[in-house]
Design a protein around this motif. Structure first.
Motif, mmCIF file in Angstrom:
data_model
loop_
_atom_site.group_PDB
_atom_site.id
_atom_site.type_symbol
_atom_site.label_atom_id
_atom_site.label_comp_id
_atom_site.label_asym_id
_atom_site.label_seq_id
_atom_site.Cartn_x
_atom_site.Cartn_y
_atom_site.Cartn_z
ATOM 1 N N ARG A 56 0.858 -1.184 0.000
ATOM 2 C CA ARG A 56 0.000 0.000 0.000
ATOM 3 C C ARG A 56 0.897 1.238 0.000
ATOM 4 N NH1 ARG A 56 -4.668 -0.358 4.274
ATOM 5 N NH2 ARG A 56 -5.317 1.420 3.032
ATOM 6 N N ILE A 66 -9.063 -1.165 -4.094
ATOM 7 C CA ILE A 66 -9.891 -2.188 -3.475
ATOM 8 C C ILE A 66 -10.999 -1.480 -2.697
ATOM 9 C CG2 ILE A 66 -9.924 -4.107 -1.835
ATOM 10 C CD1 ILE A 66 -6.815 -4.313 -2.614
ATOM 11 N N THR A 73 -13.703 -0.438 -0.100
ATOM 12 C CA THR A 73 -13.872 -0.681 1.327
ATOM 13 C C THR A 73 -15.208 -0.071 1.755
ATOM 14 O OG1 THR A 73 -12.714 1.365 1.882
ATOM 15 C CG2 THR A 73 -11.393 -0.642 1.812
ATOM 16 N N GLU A 74 -15.692 -0.478 2.911
ATOM 17 C CA GLU A 74 -16.967 0.045 3.392
ATOM 18 C C GLU A 74 -16.867 1.513 3.766
ATOM 19 O OE1 GLU A 74 -18.953 -2.334 6.311
ATOM 20 O OE2 GLU A 74 -18.359 -4.184 5.301
ATOM 21 N N LYS A 75 -15.720 1.908 4.297
ATOM 22 C CA LYS A 75 -15.521 3.301 4.702
ATOM 23 C C LYS A 75 -14.308 3.865 3.977
ATOM 24 C CE LYS A 75 -16.194 2.112 9.403
ATOM 25 N NZ LYS A 75 -15.833 2.345 10.776
ATOM 26 N N LEU A 86 -10.260 4.631 0.405
ATOM 27 C CA LEU A 86 -10.156 3.402 -0.371
ATOM 28 C C LEU A 86 -8.801 2.757 -0.118
ATOM 29 C CD1 LEU A 86 -11.538 4.624 -3.805
ATOM 30 C CD2 LEU A 86 -12.712 3.190 -2.157
ATOM 31 N N LYS A 87 -8.753 1.463 -0.246
ATOM 32 C CA LYS A 87 -7.497 0.735 -0.109
ATOM 33 C C LYS A 87 -6.862 0.659 -1.500
ATOM 34 C CE LYS A 87 -5.678 -3.605 1.650
ATOM 35 N NZ LYS A 87 -5.998 -4.908 2.218
#
Length: 119
Positions: free
Chosen positions: A39, A73, A75-77, A80-81
Motif C-alpha cells: 500500500r 480495493i 472498502t466500506e468506509k 479506499l485501499k
C-alpha cells in the motif's frame, strides 16, 4: 539505433532504460515492490526521505510506463485501499535492480566518501 516513446527520442537502449528507472526514487520503489504488493502508506514508511508528492508522482509514472499496477480495493468506509505491485513487464527489471543493489554494496567498500549510518 534510436528509439521514440511518446514523442520523445532516445539515442540508445541505455537512455531508454533510464527513461523507465532513472531518477532518485523509481528504482527504490521498484526494489521494494519486486517480491510483494504494498500500500502507499507501507511504501512511504519504507522510503521515509521521499516526499509524499514525489512518491505519488513516481508511482504514477511507473504505472503509466506499465512497470507497476495500481489496484483500488473497495472498502466500506473511506479511504479506499490502494495497492501497488509489479507487472510482468516490471518484473523483467528484477535482475537489473538486484545488480544495481549489489553494485551499491560494493561501492560502499570502494568509495571512502560513503559513510554507513544506523537507522
Amino acid at each position: 539505433m534510436k528509439y521514440k516513446v511518446d514523442g520523445k527520442e532516445y539515442p540508445c537502449c541505455t537512455s531508454l532504460t533510464m527513461k523507465y528507472i532513472g531518477g532518485k526514487w523509481k528504482s527504490v520503489i521498484l526494489i521494494h515492490l519486486k517480491d510483494t504488493t504494498l500500500r502507499y502508506s507501507e511504501l512511504r514508511k519504507m522510503i521515509p526521505t521521499v516526499s509524499e508528492r514525489t512518491l505519488s508522482l513516481q508511482l504514477k509514472q511507473l504505472e503509466e510506463d506499465g512497470l507497476i499496477k495500481r489496484e483500488v480495493i473497495p472498502t466500506e468506509k473511506p479511504p479506499l485501499k490502494v495497492e501497488y505491485s509489479m507487472t510482468d513487464f516490471g518484473r523483467t527489471l528484477t535482475p537489473l535492480l538486484e545488480m544495481i543493489s549489489s553494485w551499491g554494496e560494493e561501492a560502499v567498500k570502494w568509495d571512502s566518501k560513503v559513510e554507513e549510518i544506523e537507522e
